[in-house]
Structure formats: C-alpha cells, structure tokens
Design a protein around this motif. Structure first.
Motif, mmCIF file in Angstrom:
data_model
loop_
_atom_site.group_PDB
_atom_site.id
_atom_site.type_symbol
_atom_site.label_atom_id
_atom_site.label_comp_id
_atom_site.label_asym_id
_atom_site.label_seq_id
_atom_site.Cartn_x
_atom_site.Cartn_y
_atom_site.Cartn_z
ATOM 1 N N HIS A 1 20.208 -34.365 -17.360
ATOM 2 C CA HIS A 1 19.074 -34.067 -18.238
ATOM 3 C C HIS A 1 17.788 -34.086 -17.405
ATOM 4 O O HIS A 1 17.471 -35.096 -16.764
ATOM 5 C CB HIS A 1 18.999 -35.078 -19.376
ATOM 6 N N VAL A 2 17.057 -32.975 -17.429
ATOM 7 C CA VAL A 2 15.944 -32.762 -16.500
ATOM 8 C C VAL A 2 14.609 -32.763 -17.235
ATOM 9 O O VAL A 2 14.471 -32.162 -18.310
ATOM 10 C CB VAL A 2 16.108 -31.414 -15.761
ATOM 11 N N LEU A 3 13.622 -33.420 -16.625
ATOM 12 C CA LEU A 3 12.244 -33.391 -17.091
ATOM 13 C C LEU A 3 11.381 -32.690 -16.045
ATOM 14 O O LEU A 3 11.446 -33.027 -14.858
ATOM 15 C CB LEU A 3 11.722 -34.818 -17.314
ATOM 16 N N CYS A 4 10.558 -31.736 -16.483
ATOM 17 C CA CYS A 4 9.618 -31.036 -15.606
ATOM 18 C C CYS A 4 8.194 -31.291 -16.099
ATOM 19 O O CYS A 4 7.700 -30.561 -16.974
ATOM 20 C CB CYS A 4 9.903 -29.532 -15.591
ATOM 21 N N PRO A 5 7.505 -32.328 -15.588
ATOM 22 C CA PRO A 5 6.122 -32.579 -16.005
ATOM 23 C C PRO A 5 5.183 -31.521 -15.438
ATOM 24 O O PRO A 5 5.400 -30.992 -14.351
ATOM 25 C CB PRO A 5 5.810 -33.958 -15.399
ATOM 26 N N GLN A 6 4.110 -31.232 -16.187
ATOM 27 C CA GLN A 6 3.116 -30.240 -15.761
ATOM 28 C C GLN A 6 3.823 -28.967 -15.305
ATOM 29 O O GLN A 6 3.698 -28.510 -14.179
ATOM 30 C CB GLN A 6 2.229 -30.804 -14.665
ATOM 31 N N ALA A 7 4.551 -28.378 -16.234
ATOM 32 C CA ALA A 7 5.464 -27.278 -15.926
ATOM 33 C C ALA A 7 4.760 -25.967 -15.627
ATOM 34 O O ALA A 7 5.419 -24.991 -15.233
ATOM 35 C CB ALA A 7 6.443 -27.084 -17.091
ATOM 36 N N ASN A 8 3.442 -25.897 -15.828
ATOM 37 C CA ASN A 8 2.671 -24.684 -15.591
ATOM 38 C C ASN A 8 3.199 -23.577 -16.498
ATOM 39 O O ASN A 8 3.211 -23.749 -17.709
ATOM 40 C CB ASN A 8 2.703 -24.323 -14.113
ATOM 41 N N TYR A 9 3.686 -22.455 -15.978
ATOM 42 C CA TYR A 9 4.244 -21.445 -16.882
ATOM 43 C C TYR A 9 5.772 -21.442 -16.880
ATOM 44 O O TYR A 9 6.405 -20.504 -17.344
ATOM 45 C CB TYR A 9 3.687 -20.048 -16.610
ATOM 46 N N GLY A 10 6.384 -22.512 -16.328
ATOM 47 C CA GLY A 10 7.779 -22.771 -16.601
ATOM 48 C C GLY A 10 8.797 -22.327 -15.577
ATOM 49 O O GLY A 10 9.999 -22.276 -15.879
ATOM 50 N N VAL A 11 8.386 -22.037 -14.350
ATOM 51 C CA VAL A 11 9.312 -21.499 -13.347
ATOM 52 C C VAL A 11 10.483 -22.455 -13.100
ATOM 53 O O VAL A 11 11.657 -22.074 -13.208
ATOM 54 C CB VAL A 11 8.571 -21.190 -12.030
ATOM 55 N N VAL A 12 10.184 -23.702 -12.758
ATOM 56 C CA VAL A 12 11.249 -24.653 -12.427
ATOM 57 C C VAL A 12 12.127 -24.925 -13.646
ATOM 58 O O VAL A 12 13.360 -24.891 -13.573
ATOM 59 C CB VAL A 12 10.654 -25.966 -11.879
ATOM 60 N N GLY A 13 11.501 -25.168 -14.791
ATOM 61 C CA GLY A 13 12.272 -25.506 -15.979
ATOM 62 C C GLY A 13 13.155 -24.375 -16.458
ATOM 63 O O GLY A 13 14.320 -24.596 -16.838
ATOM 64 N N VAL A 14 12.640 -23.160 -16.442
ATOM 65 C CA VAL A 14 13.423 -22.013 -16.907
ATOM 66 C C VAL A 14 14.652 -21.794 -16.026
ATOM 67 O O VAL A 14 15.768 -21.593 -16.512
ATOM 68 C CB VAL A 14 12.548 -20.741 -16.944
ATOM 69 N N ILE A 15 14.467 -21.843 -14.725
ATOM 70 C CA ILE A 15 15.590 -21.561 -13.828
ATOM 71 C C ILE A 15 16.601 -22.707 -13.827
ATOM 72 O O ILE A 15 17.818 -22.478 -13.878
ATOM 73 C CB ILE A 15 15.072 -21.245 -12.410
ATOM 74 N N LEU A 16 16.135 -23.949 -13.824
ATOM 75 C CA LEU A 16 17.081 -25.065 -13.838
ATOM 76 C C LEU A 16 17.819 -25.173 -15.168
ATOM 77 O O LEU A 16 18.882 -25.797 -15.241
ATOM 78 C CB LEU A 16 16.362 -26.376 -13.527
ATOM 79 N N ALA A 17 17.279 -24.548 -16.213
ATOM 80 C CA ALA A 17 17.977 -24.553 -17.498
ATOM 81 C C ALA A 17 19.331 -23.857 -17.406
ATOM 82 O O ALA A 17 20.208 -24.094 -18.244
ATOM 83 C CB ALA A 17 17.119 -23.886 -18.569
ATOM 84 N N ASP A 18 19.526 -23.016 -16.403
ATOM 85 C CA ASP A 18 20.809 -22.334 -16.219
ATOM 86 C C ASP A 18 21.855 -23.208 -15.539
ATOM 87 O O ASP A 18 23.026 -22.838 -15.481
ATOM 88 C CB ASP A 18 20.610 -21.053 -15.393
ATOM 89 N N THR A 19 21.433 -24.376 -14.997
ATOM 90 C CA THR A 19 22.402 -25.216 -14.296
ATOM 91 C C THR A 19 22.418 -26.662 -14.781
ATOM 92 O O THR A 19 23.399 -27.365 -14.581
ATOM 93 C CB THR A 19 22.129 -25.183 -12.776
ATOM 94 N N ALA A 20 21.347 -27.115 -15.455
ATOM 95 C CA ALA A 20 21.264 -28.497 -15.928
ATOM 96 C C ALA A 20 21.892 -28.641 -17.310
ATOM 97 O O ALA A 20 22.112 -27.658 -18.022
ATOM 98 C CB ALA A 20 19.801 -28.935 -15.972
#
Length: 375
Positions: free
Chosen positions: A53-72
């Motif tokens: 389960h991943v937390l992305c603080p200060q995600a900006n427009y979501g690059v890290v969170g969107v891509i890691l959503a495919d593997t987390a």
C-alpha cells in the motif's frame, strides 16, 4: 480549473507495463511542461519492487502515483493544492488506474497503514516543511515500512539525508544520477514524529484594528503582514451588510480585518489547504466570523454573488492561474460590485482586466499600487 492546456506523454520500456501514460498539467503546478527527474528516478527504482500500500505525499499532478498504481496493491496521493489535487484526479481517470486522491494539510490524519511512501520534495519547499512531511510520512508507515525520498541539492538533499539518519531505522542510498539521489529509509518499530513546523501568531494593527493572524512556514508573508496587503486594507471601504470575498486569502489577513471592522458577511478562499487552515485559526484567534473554503481560484464560491472582492493575487502562479482568477472574480461580482486588489509596481496585470469596464488606481505606495475594477 477551467483549462489544463499542457499534455505530457511518458513512454514505458519495462515489462508488464502499458506502453504510454498521458498527463494533463496546467499553470500553478511544478514542472508543468516536463517530467521531474526526481519522480522518474523513483519510478525507475520502484517499479519491480513489492510495494504493498503506497502513499505519495505532495503528488503534484500524479506521475508517481498513477504509474505505481499499475504495480502496487493500492495508491493514495495527497496534495495541499486544490488545483494539483484535481489534476491528480483527472490523470487517474485518463489513465484508467485505481488510486485515491485527498486534499490534506496534515499527513498524520491518515491511518498508519502504508507499506511504502514515495516522496520527491518540490523546489522552493521550505526545509522545515519538507522535514515535517518526511517525519509525518514515516509515522503513517507500518513498522518496517519503507520511505523513498528523491532529492537534489537544490531541493534540500543534504539536510534531508541528515534528518533521515537521525530519525529513521536505517537509511540506504539506492540510486545517484544527474545530481539526484534516491534514499530508502525504514520506519522504526517505535516512532513519534518530531516537530519541525509550528504555528505562529502575528499581531499587527491595521487602521486601528488589532489582528491575530496565525501563520506557518511556507505561506506568503509568514513572518509578518506584507506592505502590499496593508496598503490594500488601508485603502479599502466596506459597507454594513456587504457580502465580501477575500480570494487567494493566504492566512486570512484581509478577511479577518474586514470581519472585525464591519458588520458584513465574509468569505475567504485559497487553493492551499495549509493556508485555509491558518485562515480559520486567524478568524478564531481574532474573534471574527467568516466562511473559509479551499478551492482553485473561485471554484469554491461559484454561483455566489459578492458586493466586494479583495485580493493580493498569487502573481508567482503564472498567467494561466491569474487569468482564471480574474475571470472567476468577474463572474461572482454583483453588477455594481467592486474588485480591489494590490499589485507590485513591477508587475502589470492589465491583460487580465479586459472584461472589467472600469479600472482605476486607488492608491500608490512605496512599491505597490491598489487598483479597483468594476464590471
């Protein structure tokens, strides 16, 4: 946010990933026309890991969170900016991934359920603010969970590394490229987040009104009421019964002053949830009443009508934000209403005022000018 004029495409060259991700961006977010090296370093290093389960603080427009959503197993992105938060939500939808997005001033209000935190501090984030986010992020990890921090010297690398060595269970440098380093820090079994950021109360007097304004590092004029806002307040008039909006309110200096000085209805709005949390505290501390909303430009008051709108506009945010802000104010002004704003003498905002029929200078200070605009 009326427009997201920029679109970025990120191609993937790893197995088990889609070929391309698309991201919409706009003025007012960091790196609106290119991907951040720190975020790319996080993605390259974490894609093949078991993230849980991943937390992305200060995600900006979501690059890290969107891509890691495919593997987390799951992804939660947080932001302090309403504009950035909405871009995250849009990019989640556009890329058809599952991830949650929340507008949040304090990470410790999250349940401590995460296995992984991925954080890339933005440029110009005050070091104390960045340190507080790191400490708070560690506190919502499960014991033994990993925090991944990507930074350069420009974004506070050395001081964050020292902090992690002081408070984390272990710290390892996983990658070092193009001036950026990626650290993995583990959460100790027993951990109480230290405090790096505190609220501060300013006590200026404006036109005979004593104010108590609550602020914190990272906000505009956090160390004291700025000359432009003071000039605006000393130049403005409000009638009893007026409906007043303080837009881009920051910690609430304008709205708090108006609410104390005149019997009227006051609304305060800002894109930054940290700012609006301070604005609420400023009203309470000063014994004033007002309604505070967190929203991009005037989205939080759309459909309402105001007799007076006041602003010290965020000129640093870019022309796209300013254009939407002034257009939104025009939409919420009563037919006989007034917008009064302050600008630094070196900045011209004329291009954003074309929809107003009357624009006149009210007062000129040492470095600022107060302007009144009517529909």
């Amino acid at each position: 946010m009326r427009h997201a004029p920029y679109e970025l495409a990120l191609e993937s060259h790893v197995t088990d990933a889609r070929s391309q991700y698309l991201f919409h961006t706009a003025d007012g977010v960091v790196s609106k026309q290119s991907f951040r090296d720190a975020e790319l370093l996080i993605l390259e290093s974490l894609w093949d890991r078991e993230l849980g389960h991943v937390l992305c603080p200060q995600a900006n427009y979501g690059v890290v969170g969107v891509i890691l959503a495919d593997t987390a197993d799951s992804v939660e992105m947080t932001e302090t900016s309403a504009r950035a938060s909405r871009l995250c939500e849009r990019n989640v939808r556009e890329n058809d991934v599952e991830a949650s997005v929340s507008l949040r001033a304090d990470l410790t209000t999250l349940e401590p359920k995460f296995d992984t935190v991925a954080y890339a501090p933005k440029r110009y984030t005050p070091i104390t603010v960045g340190k507080q986010r790191i400490a708070d992020a560690l506190s919502v990890l499960r014991p033994g969970g990993s925090l991944y921090l990507a930074a350069s010297k420009e974004t506070g690398l050395n001081r964050y590394e020292e902090q992690l060595c002081d408070i984390a269970g272990s710290v390892t440098c996983l990658a070092d490229r193009n001036g950026y380093r990626l650290f993995e820090a583990t959460r100790p079994r027993v951990f109480e987040p230290p405090s790096y950021v505190t609220f501060r109360t300013l006590e200026p007097t404006v036109a005979g009104e004593g104010l108590q304004l609550v602020t914190t590092p990272g906000l505009f004029a956090a160390d004291g009421l700025d000359d432009g806002t003071r000039l605006l307040l000393e130049s403005s008039t409000v009638e009893e019964g007026d409906r007043v909006l303080d837009i881009a309110c920051g910690y609430g200096a304008i709205g708090t002053y108006v609410a104390l000085a005149v019997d009227c209805e006051v609304w305060l709005s800002d894109d930054d949830v940290v700012a609006t949390s301070c604005a609420k505290r400023s009203l309470r501390a000063s014994g004033a009443e007002g309604t505070v909303v967190t929203a991009d430009c005037t989205e939080g008051v759309a459909g309402a009508t105001f007799d007076k709108v006041f602003s010290n506009p965020p000129t640093y945010a870019g022309n796209g934000v300013l254009s939407e802000l002034f257009a939104g104010v025009h939409d919420v002004l009563a037919p006989d209403g007034e917008l009064t704003f302050v600008r630094h003498e070196a900045l011209s905002l004329r291009e954003h005022l074309s929809q107003f029929s009357v624009v006149e200078r009210l007062r000129t200070g040492r470095e600022h000018e107060v302007v009144c605009a009517r529909p």
